[in-house]
Structure formats: structure tokens, C-alpha cells
Motif scaffolding. Sequence first.
Motif, short mmCIF file in Angstrom:
data_model
loop_
_atom_site.label_atom_id
_atom_site.label_comp_id
_atom_site.label_asym_id
_atom_site.label_seq_id
_atom_site.Cartn_x
_atom_site.Cartn_y
_atom_site.Cartn_z
N UNK A 186 0.83 -1.19 0.00
CA UNK A 186 0.00 0.00 0.00
C UNK A 186 0.88 1.25 0.00
N UNK A 187 0.45 2.30 -0.72
CA UNK A 187 1.29 3.48 -0.95
C UNK A 187 1.96 4.08 0.29
N UNK A 188 1.26 4.12 1.41
CA UNK A 188 1.87 4.74 2.60
C UNK A 188 3.04 3.94 3.18
N UNK A 189 3.23 2.69 2.71
CA UNK A 189 4.31 1.85 3.22
C UNK A 189 5.39 1.59 2.16
N UNK A 190 5.25 2.15 0.98
CA UNK A 190 6.21 1.93 -0.09
C UNK A 190 7.59 2.50 0.26
N UNK A 191 8.62 1.89 -0.33
CA UNK A 191 9.97 2.39 -0.15
C UNK A 191 10.64 1.99 1.15
N UNK A 192 10.06 1.04 1.87
CA UNK A 192 10.62 0.61 3.15
C UNK A 192 11.00 -0.88 3.17
N UNK A 193 11.00 -1.52 2.01
CA UNK A 193 11.39 -2.92 1.94
C UNK A 193 10.29 -3.91 2.28
N UNK A 194 9.06 -3.44 2.39
CA UNK A 194 7.96 -4.33 2.78
C UNK A 194 7.67 -5.38 1.71
N UNK A 195 7.79 -5.01 0.45
CA UNK A 195 7.59 -5.98 -0.63
C UNK A 195 8.61 -7.10 -0.57
N UNK A 196 9.84 -6.74 -0.25
CA UNK A 196 10.89 -7.76 -0.12
C UNK A 196 10.57 -8.71 1.02
N UNK A 197 10.05 -8.18 2.12
CA UNK A 197 9.67 -9.06 3.24
C UNK A 197 8.61 -10.06 2.80
#
Length: 96
Positions: free
Chosen positions: A45-56
Motif C-alpha cells: 500500500x502506498x503509505x508503506x512503499x519504499x521501506x522494503x515491505x515488498x521484499x519481506x
Amino acid sequence: MKFENNKSGNGGVLTLNNEIKEIGRLTYTIFPEDNKLIISFVLVHPEFEGRGMGKYLVEEAIKFSRENKWNVYPHCSYARAVMTRMSDVDDIFLKN
């Protein structure tokens, strides 16, 4: 953060949640006869982008695959990019 795996039949959704709401999700399909898990889609979700969450999420799918002795085919271009940069997935990474 907490992962939840909602498996149904030969597919499912891995979600990553914080205390309040969903951070992101990864959808997958399993082909047990081929010992294969296909990552179809990764969404953060946009507010969490750029923090490596997709990689997790991708790492959690890899962990789930290893537990079940499945190889992983990342149909999703994001998951493919993440796995290409990982050095410890050659044993399960299906590149085509």
C-alpha cells in the motif's frame, strides 16, 4: 509486523500487517504435481512503499516454499527483481 498466510486450495494470499492495518499482500498459486509455487502479484500500500515491505513478502513466500519443498517461479516482475538480487535462492529459483 505480522504475516498471515490465507491458503485456499492451490492458491493463497500472504498478507503483512502492522497493529492497525494491512501493509501489503502477495498472491500465489501452487502446482503440487510440479513442486512449484508461482508468485503472481506483490502489492504494498502506498503509505508503506519504499521501506522494503515488498521484499519481506517475497522472503516469506520463499520461506513457505522451502518448508514445503517447492521451487519458486516469480511471475510478478517485482518478485523476479527481488529474487534476482538475492544470493541464497539459487536452489529454488525457477527463472523460466
